[in-house]
Design an enzyme around this catalytic site. Sequence first.
Site, PDB file in Angstrom:
ATOM      1  N   PHE A 147      13.272  -2.767  28.303  1.00 23.91           N
ATOM      2  CA  PHE A 147      11.804  -3.371  29.278  1.00 23.91           C
ATOM      3  C   PHE A 147      12.077  -4.767  28.609  1.00 23.91           C
ATOM      4  O   PHE A 147      12.287  -6.415  27.449  1.00 23.91           O
ATOM      5  CB  PHE A 147      11.076  -2.988  27.441  1.00 23.91           C
ATOM      6  N   ASP A 232      16.841 -11.556  26.255  1.00 21.51           N
ATOM      7  CA  ASP A 232      15.811 -12.068  25.900  1.00 21.51           C
ATOM      8  C   ASP A 232      15.183 -11.929  24.223  1.00 21.51           C
ATOM      9  O   ASP A 232      15.688 -10.069  24.506  1.00 21.51           O
ATOM     10  CB  ASP A 232      15.826 -10.371  27.467  1.00 21.51           C
ATOM     11  N   LYS A 261       5.674 -14.448  22.985  1.00 24.99           N
ATOM     12  CA  LYS A 261       5.228 -13.452  21.625  1.00 24.99           C
ATOM     13  C   LYS A 261       4.775 -14.686  20.757  1.00 24.99           C
ATOM     14  O   LYS A 261       3.840 -15.133  20.765  1.00 24.99           O
ATOM     15  CB  LYS A 261       5.552 -12.394  21.825  1.00 24.99           C
TER      16      LYS A 261
HETATM   17  C1  LIG Z   1       7.025  -8.716  25.404  1.00 28.11           C
HETATM   18  C2  LIG Z   1       8.289  -8.648  26.020  1.00 28.11           C
HETATM   19  C3  LIG Z   1       8.380  -9.006  27.519  1.00 28.11           C
HETATM   20  C4  LIG Z   1       7.106  -9.450  28.101  1.00 28.11           C
HETATM   21  O1  LIG Z   1       6.520 -10.424  28.226  1.00 28.11           O
HETATM   22  P1  LIG Z   1       5.121 -10.059  28.437  1.00 28.11           P
HETATM   23  O2  LIG Z   1       4.338 -11.233  27.348  1.00 28.11           O
HETATM   24  O3  LIG Z   1       3.748  -9.363  28.535  1.00 28.11           O
HETATM   25  O4  LIG Z   1       4.747 -10.859  29.386  1.00 28.11           O
HETATM   26  C5  LIG Z   1       9.584  -8.919  27.218  1.00 28.11           C
HETATM   27  N1  LIG Z   1      10.600  -9.042  27.141  1.00 28.11           N
HETATM   28  C6  LIG Z   1      10.748  -8.213  26.020  1.00 28.11           C
HETATM   29  C7  LIG Z   1      11.854  -7.751  24.955  1.00 28.11           C
HETATM   30  C8  LIG Z   1       9.180  -7.850  25.781  1.00 28.11           C
HETATM   31  O5  LIG Z   1       9.259  -7.089  24.099  1.00 28.11           O
END
Ligand SMILES: *Cc1c(COP(=O)(O)O)cnc(C)c1O
Length: 406
Positions: A147, A232, A261
């Site tokens: 994700f 990520d 986040k």
């Molecule tokens: C939440 C998330 C994203 C996307 O972040 P948004 O601020 O919702 O665009 C990307 N990578 C990971 C691992 C995430 O948990």
Amino acid sequence: MTTFASQHATAGFIALDEQWSTHNYHPLPVVIAEAEGASVTDVDGKSYLDFLSGYSAMNFGHRHPALIAAATEQLGRVTLTSRAFHHDQLGLFCQELAELTGTEMVLPMNSGAEAVESAVKVARKWAYQVKGVPDGQAEIVVAGSNFHGRTTTIVSFSTDETARADFGPFTPGFVTVAYGDAAALRDAINERTAAVLLEPIQGEAGVIVPPAGYLAEARRLCDEHNVLLIADEIQSGLARTGELLALDHEGVRADLYTLGKALGGGILPVSAVVGSRAVLGVLKPGEHGSTFGGNPLACAVGRAVIRLLATGEFQQRSTELGAHLHSRLGALVGHGLSAVRGRGLWAGIDIAPGGPSGREASQALMAEGVLCKETHDHTLRIAPPLVITREELDRGIDAITRAVTR
Ligand SMILES: *Cc1c(COP(=O)(O)O)cnc(C)c1O
């Protein structure tokens, strides 16, 4: 909150949402009006423990005083300049974030998806300009069940059909391999590979921790083939797992990290790509940008987040409370749960066959005053704010125990 007029206000607010907001989420039927620390209060005055933390956006809890103070102070000075001009927060934010993460350069953005998009663009440009990949042929290797966000390019390399269906045509240039399979990763890398993009722990997939040595092997393969490793850490980073970055557990460094986040302290969206000068230095004026990226308010809040992380207190809380969480949840395996995964104050729990669905368990927990959310049919993700007390944590785990063993 409990005046006659506002009593049982929940249904009215839900009806409004359902009429006027797009139906791209399926929220629990709770309407939050206030929050502090690890607790939120709904419009009818009922209080809940927050066991989701906005998917790790609320690592420091709701309205952490130091973060609210930094935001308030900056609101009284300047909030947005655009990057057409310098402002007095950007350079300090970038320096402090680079120093905290042991990197050399920072590309500030807003949402997590934008940070991932930015990392993809930077990796491609690096491949053409530095590695010498023929124009238009760069590949990025990604993992199944990843994700990374919701943009058209990012859903192009999602393996979740719900996230992709009817959103094509998709962006080419991505190669998907099974997460945790080092041999598959090795086979996917070739002379056109710009980068390997991985979550060190897959959050959305259900808090999936890869096999020991996998991330170190990914690093080794990237070094061997002159490929960038992009971690990520939008959900796994910034103290959630007990280290600043989840990769730190493995002693592995990435060339680029995407952060988001919790970087915005739960106040506003703040994201960044951080990494080496040799990679991020490929960007030149006009090639990439964002009106809101690196704005003064975001930088001031981000700097306050960095100060909290620099104390190490949140990493330590995650480690200690996480050990307690995992020991208690581990005892439920075979007694309502079929598996528990995770690191620090972060867990994915699989409810055993015959038990409630993830949705039913979330609803039962909500009735008991604990908010968390299913991911997939029988998995719950547990991610309390790192400011939670041990008593609050135990109260939540007691409720989980009842919900999965009922
Ligand atoms: C939440 C998330 C994203 C996307 O972040 P948004 O601020 O919702 O665009 C990307 N990578 C990971 C691992 C995430 O948990």
